[in-house]
Design a protein around this motif. Sequence first.
Motif, PDB file in Angstrom:
ATOM      1  N   GLU A   9      45.528  25.560  31.231  1.00 37.40           N
ATOM      2  CA  GLU A   9      46.127  25.156  29.959  1.00 37.40           C
ATOM      3  C   GLU A   9      45.055  25.011  28.881  1.00 37.40           C
ATOM      4  O   GLU A   9      43.865  24.882  29.170  1.00 37.40           O
ATOM      5  CB  GLU A   9      46.831  23.807  30.131  1.00 37.40           C
ATOM      6  CG  GLU A   9      48.026  23.804  31.055  1.00 37.40           C
ATOM      7  CD  GLU A   9      48.644  22.414  31.138  1.00 37.40           C
ATOM      8  OE1 GLU A   9      49.166  21.933  30.122  1.00 37.40           O
ATOM      9  OE2 GLU A   9      48.569  21.810  32.229  1.00 37.40           O
ATOM     10  N   ARG A 109      42.194  17.035  19.968  1.00 36.93           N
ATOM     11  CA  ARG A 109      43.579  17.492  19.827  1.00 36.93           C
ATOM     12  C   ARG A 109      44.399  16.860  20.953  1.00 36.93           C
ATOM     13  O   ARG A 109      44.270  17.227  22.113  1.00 36.93           O
ATOM     14  CB  ARG A 109      43.644  19.015  19.926  1.00 36.93           C
ATOM     15  CG  ARG A 109      42.877  19.757  18.823  1.00 36.93           C
ATOM     16  CD  ARG A 109      42.880  21.254  19.105  1.00 36.93           C
ATOM     17  NE  ARG A 109      42.304  21.544  20.413  1.00 36.93           N
ATOM     18  CZ  ARG A 109      42.641  22.604  21.149  1.00 36.93           C
ATOM     19  NH1 ARG A 109      43.549  23.459  20.723  1.00 36.93           N
ATOM     20  NH2 ARG A 109      42.059  22.813  22.324  1.00 36.93           N
ATOM     21  N   PHE A 110      45.238  15.936  20.605  1.00 38.67           N
ATOM     22  CA  PHE A 110      45.950  15.180  21.630  1.00 38.67           C
ATOM     23  C   PHE A 110      47.098  15.960  22.248  1.00 38.67           C
ATOM     24  O   PHE A 110      47.652  15.538  23.263  1.00 38.67           O
ATOM     25  CB  PHE A 110      46.439  13.850  21.037  1.00 38.67           C
ATOM     26  CG  PHE A 110      45.316  12.918  20.687  1.00 38.67           C
ATOM     27  CD1 PHE A 110      44.723  12.133  21.664  1.00 38.67           C
ATOM     28  CD2 PHE A 110      44.819  12.855  19.394  1.00 38.67           C
ATOM     29  CE1 PHE A 110      43.670  11.288  21.363  1.00 38.67           C
ATOM     30  CE2 PHE A 110      43.764  12.017  19.078  1.00 38.67           C
ATOM     31  CZ  PHE A 110      43.181  11.234  20.069  1.00 38.67           C
ATOM     32  N   GLU A 111      47.453  17.096  21.672  1.00 42.96           N
ATOM     33  CA  GLU A 111      48.496  17.930  22.269  1.00 42.96           C
ATOM     34  C   GLU A 111      47.942  18.788  23.407  1.00 42.96           C
ATOM     35  O   GLU A 111      48.707  19.362  24.197  1.00 42.96           O
ATOM     36  CB  GLU A 111      49.135  18.829  21.205  1.00 42.96           C
ATOM     37  CG  GLU A 111      48.242  19.920  20.638  1.00 42.96           C
ATOM     38  CD  GLU A 111      47.343  19.456  19.505  1.00 42.96           C
ATOM     39  OE1 GLU A 111      46.728  20.318  18.842  1.00 42.96           O
ATOM     40  OE2 GLU A 111      47.243  18.226  19.289  1.00 42.96           O
ATOM     41  N   ALA A 112      46.607  18.904  23.514  1.00 46.70           N
ATOM     42  CA  ALA A 112      45.971  19.692  24.578  1.00 46.70           C
ATOM     43  C   ALA A 112      45.553  18.777  25.722  1.00 46.70           C
ATOM     44  O   ALA A 112      45.560  17.535  25.598  1.00 46.70           O
ATOM     45  CB  ALA A 112      44.758  20.431  24.017  1.00 46.70           C
ATOM     46  N   ASN A 114      43.007  16.777  27.696  1.00 43.34           N
ATOM     47  CA  ASN A 114      41.741  16.164  27.301  1.00 43.34           C
ATOM     48  C   ASN A 114      40.981  15.708  28.538  1.00 43.34           C
ATOM     49  O   ASN A 114      41.521  14.986  29.381  1.00 43.34           O
ATOM     50  CB  ASN A 114      41.974  14.953  26.391  1.00 43.34           C
ATOM     51  CG  ASN A 114      42.497  15.362  25.032  1.00 43.34           C
ATOM     52  OD1 ASN A 114      42.060  16.371  24.492  1.00 43.34           O
ATOM     53  ND2 ASN A 114      43.440  14.606  24.497  1.00 43.34           N
TER      54      ASN A 114
END
Length: 483
Positions: A9, A109-112, A114
Amino acid sequence: MVSRVIPVEDFDLVIFGGTGDLARRKILPGLFRRYLSGQMPDTSRIIGAARSDLDDAGYRDMVREAIAEFGGEEAKNTQELSAFIAQLHYVTVDAKGDGGWSELHEMIRFEAVNAFYFSVAPSLFGDLAERLHTYKIADKDSRVVVEKPFGRDLDTARELNATLAQHFDEKQIYRIDHYLGKETVQNLMAVRFGNILFEPLWNNHYVDHIEITVAETVGVGGRGAYYDKSGAMRDMVQNHLMQLLCLIAMEAPSVFDADAVRDEKLKVIRALQPVEPHHIVRGQYDRAGDEPSYREDAGNERSFTESFIAMRTEIANWRWAGVPFYLRTGKKLKARASEIVVVFKDLGHSIFPGDQERHRNILSIQLQPNEGMQLRVTIKEPGPGGMRLVDVPLDMTFAEALEGDNDTVDAYERLIMDVIRGNQTLFMRGDEVEAAWEWTDPIIQGWEARGDVPKLYDQGSAGPDDALLLMHREGRRWSQIKA
């Protein structure tokens, strides 16, 4: 056969200690190879974080130089390297202060996915974990990677685990041991649990003994100050050799799942018998011509720290009762090699007249420098003259069967990609670490209480003579250390 590379991802990977030796030698070149393989999305980002006062351009220049030095042939792919370098960013942070943390928050980027790689001294783990949460950089889905040493004894390991647990759930913590990322280590599980041929023989009815060897030709060199406070027992046995022992001895998990595998490894550690003093041999390499001794390398002329250790232990369960496990590791030995050797028992009776040789099946699993497996079997020696038996190696490296699969993956590459996937199977759990120290601590405390002094051994040898006697007095011999 062509390797199937499955992309991970989209992710942001923050490397604390991003300018350090481990990042330059292993982490960043490994990530570049994963990028070349197509496994790393073009949108993913790698963020170096350290005290050095750099900007993105300066960090990219540093990484380009590191990959040119440590990246091998792949570094010559300048077009792909430039594309990879463009995914790098940098932030100057103060691990014990407030500098840089707000800037890091803005970059994430908090949608990816981490992940935060703590490529720093363990003393900074708590500071980093606290600030990641204070500045709301990490959340319940974040992953944190921590390098060994996981403590230097049981108390410090518990303290370290407690520190991490204040901010991260156990399922978020990835304790990395690069030995578990090696192809042959994982193949060991496939050979054991994917073939009916071996599993019925994998017990005390058929196995005479098992050896685990990790030999190095280098000395402590520039690591002398650190190593002298650690020694071979803490640096190698408690983690690397312990993990290999678990994988070779564990029961089959019900499923190939992270916690199921680690549950079985934990059972092995808890079943390990205490090691008797006469079953331990410690050594230090001596001076050899212009080559300095261990004490000279360590900068401590009164050091009693071991650069070599060999020991005999047993596992108190039904599968392995009575089977000796011999472990040895050391520096400045005759060859660089990591190997597991499973020696099967003699035949109960030989039907061949005149055959006085001892013929044993021996499975050798070599982890480095050349990963592979060999099974020694007994056959008839070619030619006339009767039934003469000879032992020959059966090659199990699968090189021909897998010809064309040239995607050789470094251990760090595989493990970092497993972090992004959220797969903890090849990472140590907190209770594993503590159980390993529970077994290790009394051994260290015992030799310290007795005032044991390491035996000197010649550089380029197989270690102290007493290590040979460890097996000779039981009618066995160590396998030769060979590259």
